[in-house]
Scaffold this motif. Structure first.
Motif, PDB file in Angstrom:
ATOM      1  N   LEU A   1       0.826  -1.213   0.000  1.00 22.82           N
ATOM      2  CA  LEU A   1       0.000   0.000   0.000  1.00 22.82           C
ATOM      3  C   LEU A   1       0.855   1.256   0.000  1.00 22.82           C
ATOM      4  CD1 LEU A   1      -2.798  -1.076   2.497  1.00 22.82           C
ATOM      5  CD2 LEU A   1      -3.012  -0.794   0.028  1.00 22.82           C
ATOM      6  N   LEU A   2       1.908   1.266   0.784  1.00 22.23           N
ATOM      7  CA  LEU A   2       2.797   2.428   0.809  1.00 22.23           C
ATOM      8  C   LEU A   2       3.513   2.595  -0.531  1.00 22.23           C
ATOM      9  CD1 LEU A   2       4.254   2.047   4.413  1.00 22.23           C
ATOM     10  CD2 LEU A   2       2.478   3.631   3.630  1.00 22.23           C
ATOM     11  N   ALA A   3       3.835   1.473  -1.165  1.00 17.36           N
ATOM     12  CA  ALA A   3       4.436   1.541  -2.497  1.00 17.36           C
ATOM     13  C   ALA A   3       3.455   2.130  -3.503  1.00 17.36           C
ATOM     14  CB  ALA A   3       4.878   0.148  -2.938  1.00 17.36           C
ATOM     15  N   ILE A   4       2.176   1.770  -3.374  1.00 16.58           N
ATOM     16  CA  ILE A   4       1.148   2.344  -4.241  1.00 16.58           C
ATOM     17  C   ILE A   4       1.055   3.852  -4.040  1.00 16.58           C
ATOM     18  CG2 ILE A   4      -1.363   2.515  -4.516  1.00 16.58           C
ATOM     19  CD1 ILE A   4      -1.482  -0.528  -4.158  1.00 16.58           C
TER      20      ILE A   4
ATOM     21  N   ASP B   1      -4.991   8.965   1.149  1.00 15.76           N
ATOM     22  CA  ASP B   1      -6.009   8.016   1.601  1.00 15.76           C
ATOM     23  C   ASP B   1      -5.455   6.595   1.656  1.00 15.76           C
ATOM     24  OD1 ASP B   1      -7.899  10.005   1.869  1.00 15.76           O
ATOM     25  OD2 ASP B   1      -8.831   9.639  -0.088  1.00 15.76           O
ATOM     26  N   VAL B   2      -4.615   6.245   0.692  1.00 13.32           N
ATOM     27  CA  VAL B   2      -4.012   4.909   0.686  1.00 13.32           C
ATOM     28  C   VAL B   2      -3.116   4.737   1.911  1.00 13.32           C
ATOM     29  CG1 VAL B   2      -2.455   3.351  -0.547  1.00 13.32           C
ATOM     30  CG2 VAL B   2      -4.129   4.699  -1.823  1.00 13.32           C
TER      31      VAL B   2
ATOM     32  N   VAL C   1      -8.632   3.356  -7.004  1.00 15.19           N
ATOM     33  CA  VAL C   1      -7.573   3.247  -5.999  1.00 15.19           C
ATOM     34  C   VAL C   1      -8.147   2.870  -4.640  1.00 15.19           C
ATOM     35  CG1 VAL C   1      -5.638   4.423  -4.898  1.00 15.19           C
ATOM     36  CG2 VAL C   1      -6.212   4.935  -7.270  1.00 15.19           C
ATOM     37  N   ASP C   2      -9.251   3.491  -4.260  1.00  8.61           N
ATOM     38  CA  ASP C   2      -9.872   3.163  -2.968  1.00  8.61           C
ATOM     39  C   ASP C   2     -10.195   1.675  -2.885  1.00  8.61           C
ATOM     40  OD1 ASP C   2      -9.752   5.799  -2.232  1.00  8.61           O
ATOM     41  OD2 ASP C   2     -11.880   6.212  -2.527  1.00  8.61           O
ATOM     42  N   ALA C   3     -10.797   1.151  -3.941  1.00  7.36           N
ATOM     43  CA  ALA C   3     -11.191  -0.253  -3.942  1.00  7.36           C
ATOM     44  C   ALA C   3      -9.979  -1.167  -3.878  1.00  7.36           C
ATOM     45  CB  ALA C   3     -12.018  -0.563  -5.186  1.00  7.36           C
TER      46      ALA C   3
ATOM     47  N   ALA D   1     -11.053   4.740   4.160  1.00  7.44           N
ATOM     48  CA  ALA D   1     -11.712   4.848   2.856  1.00  7.44           C
ATOM     49  C   ALA D   1     -12.880   3.881   2.890  1.00  7.44           C
ATOM     50  CB  ALA D   1     -10.744   4.512   1.724  1.00  7.44           C
ATOM     51  N   GLU D   2     -13.611   3.822   1.796  1.00  4.88           N
ATOM     52  CA  GLU D   2     -14.754   2.914   1.757  1.00  4.88           C
ATOM     53  C   GLU D   2     -14.849   2.272   0.389  1.00  4.88           C
ATOM     54  OE1 GLU D   2     -18.360   5.723   0.239  1.00  4.88           O
ATOM     55  OE2 GLU D   2     -17.853   5.830   2.360  1.00  4.88           O
ATOM     56  N   ILE D   3     -15.449   1.117   0.345  1.00  2.00           N
ATOM     57  CA  ILE D   3     -15.687   0.443  -0.921  1.00  2.00           C
ATOM     58  C   ILE D   3     -17.033   0.859  -1.498  1.00  2.00           C
ATOM     59  CG2 ILE D   3     -16.910  -1.632  -0.174  1.00  2.00           C
ATOM     60  CD1 ILE D   3     -13.783  -1.694  -2.358  1.00  2.00           C
ATOM     61  N   GLY D   4     -17.872   1.462  -0.675  1.00  2.00           N
ATOM     62  CA  GLY D   4     -19.197   1.889  -1.091  1.00  2.00           C
ATOM     63  C   GLY D   4     -20.084   2.056   0.129  1.00  2.00           C
ATOM     64  N   ILE D   5     -21.281   2.568  -0.103  1.00  3.00           N
ATOM     65  CA  ILE D   5     -22.278   2.697   0.954  1.00  3.00           C
ATOM     66  C   ILE D   5     -23.345   1.635   0.712  1.00  3.00           C
ATOM     67  CG2 ILE D   5     -23.887   4.225   2.149  1.00  3.00           C
ATOM     68  CD1 ILE D   5     -21.150   5.393   2.219  1.00  3.00           C
TER      69      ILE D   5
END
Length: 428
Positions: free
Chosen positions: A39-42, A90-91, A138-140, A393-397
């Motif tokens: 994740l940090l690399a991303i 956010d990542v 990216v969030d997903a 972060a969120e994948i959705g509501i």
């Protein structure tokens, strides 16, 4: 005679899902450090290659403007260097969150001496079908990686160049961190056929999560043979009670509607108690006018609009069910709190409703009667968000009631399994 593997006869979409299933098996037992490093690399790669991403996005934005796409939808599509940096941040926030995998949900020693534990495990392969918001890519990916899942991303054709650039960056970073690049894949193809293929990948894809408008969500829910977690549209309401503080009510209303209009937690309907309408509505309508919002009003709101600066049009039945995602809002005067709740129950999408009141009794009754994922008291509807809730972060509501409801963070991207540990125990 050479034997063909099942992979050779699969469609390109099912081949991607097959590769994702292998990647998911690799991810599942990884320690938190390995996932956090990826994740940090991303995050670093997003910042280093921001110009590449923004350049690809500019082509999508130009195409959208040529097609006459609304300003609100173009805003959702647009990536700037600042937005890319915010996505990278956010990542990093997701990397800093606790790893849900392996968490013991409950456990005990049974009377017969067996040790029983229910622990969180990844879902496996998660497919995301979404529209026009490349930040979702990216969030997903970040949330799925952190929770040990592989992800198949199927964004809309309007963001195809943006998503292609983003996934290229993500895959390079994941591979560079020693994880399988196929943990993050863009679903092959731009046509609807690729979506149908994804919806029929039962056994390869463990769950589908649609994010977008009502048409997209309904199509996935009705046609998919893969289990679906339904994320809903956002027909959100702000109800101003008879005992509301007017300054607070105006500020919450304008923020809920106009802070960012092209998002699912923006308010789409204003309801005002009749006892406060004469005093509140002139101020509210002027404030909405200053924010550039057109009001679709019932007759009782119309009666208070004559002296205001607002652009006011007569509301139709369609307005009460519309998720505008634009500088528009429906508005009505109601006789009571219970009538407000009745209106909300009839028209809501089950996302977020807000009450503005100084009465604890009114707030308590509203929160008890309204059945949506989130009920806000003296707060903007815009707070219904994984980041705002501290989920990173969120994948959705999710607006359904099974498995997950409301903003879906890391725990909602896991299932559980039971681990039974005995000492030669056999059942008698």
């Amino acid at each position: 005679m050479t034997m063909l593997s099942p992979y050779d006869s699969m469609s390109p979409v099912h081949q991607a899902a097959y590769r994702a299933k292998g990647a998911a098996a690799t991810l599942a037992p990884l320690p938190r450090a390995a996932k956090d490093d990826a994740l940090l690399a991303i995050a670093d790669a997003l910042e280093v290659r921001a110009s590449e991403i923004v350049e690809a996005n500019a082509q999508d934005v130009a195409k959208a403007r040529e097609a006459g796409t609304s300003d609100g939808m173009v805003d959702r599509l647009t990536l700037t260097p600042e937005r890319v940096r915010a996505i990278a941040s956010d990542v990093r926030d997701v990397a800093a969150l606790p790893d849900p995998v392996g968490e013991v949900v409950r456990g005990s020693t049974l009377p017969n001496g067996i040790d029983l534990r229910q622990v969180r495990v990844p879902l496996g392969v998660v497919g995301i079908i979404y529209e026009g918001r490349p930040n979702v890519t990216v969030d997903a990916a970040a949330l799925c990686l952190k929770s040990g899942n592989a992800v198949l991303l199927r964004g809309s054709s309007s963001a195809y160049r943006s998503n292609t650039a983003l996934v290229r960056v993500l895959r390079d970073a994941v591979h560079g961190a020693g994880l399988p690049a196929d943990a993050v894949q863009l679903v092959p193809g731009e046509s609807r056929d690729s979506v149908r293929e994804l919806m029929r990948a039962r056994g390869l894809v463990d769950v589908l999560i649609p994010r977008g408008g009502a048409s997209l969500i309904n199509t996935v829910v009705q046609e998919s043979v893969v289990p679906v977690i339904e994320t809903g549209t956002g027909n959100c309401h702000v109800y101003v009670d008879a005992q509301a503080d007017l300054d607070t009510a105006v500020e919450i209303l304008v923020n809920s509607k106009a802070q960012r209009v092209g998002v699912c937690n923006a308010a789409e309907t204003l309801l005002v108690h009749q006892d406060i309408a004469a005093e509140f509505l002139p101020r509210a309508l002027d404030a909405l006018a200053d924010a550039g919002v057109t009001v679709h009003a019932d007759e009782r709101v119309m009666a208070h609009a004559k002296e205001s600066r607002a652009t006011v049009v007569e509301a139709t039945a369609e307005d009460w069910e519309t998720e505008y995602l634009s500088y528009d809002i429906a508005a009505a005067v109601v006789d009571s709190l219970d009538k407000a709740v009745e209106h909300i129950r009839l028209w809501t999408s089950g996302h977020t409703e807000a009450i503005v009141t100084t009465s604890q009794a009114a707030a308590r009754r509203f929160t008890q009667l309204v059945d949506s994922t989130t009920v806000a008291v003296n707060a903007s509807t815009r707070f219904t968000d994984g980041g705002q809730f501290g989920f990173g972060a969120e994948i959705g509501i999710s607006t359904q009631k099974l498995h997950a409801r409301g903003p879906m963070g890391l725990p909602e991207l896991t299932s559980t399994k039971y681990i039974v540990t005995g000492d030669g125990h056999v059942r008698r």
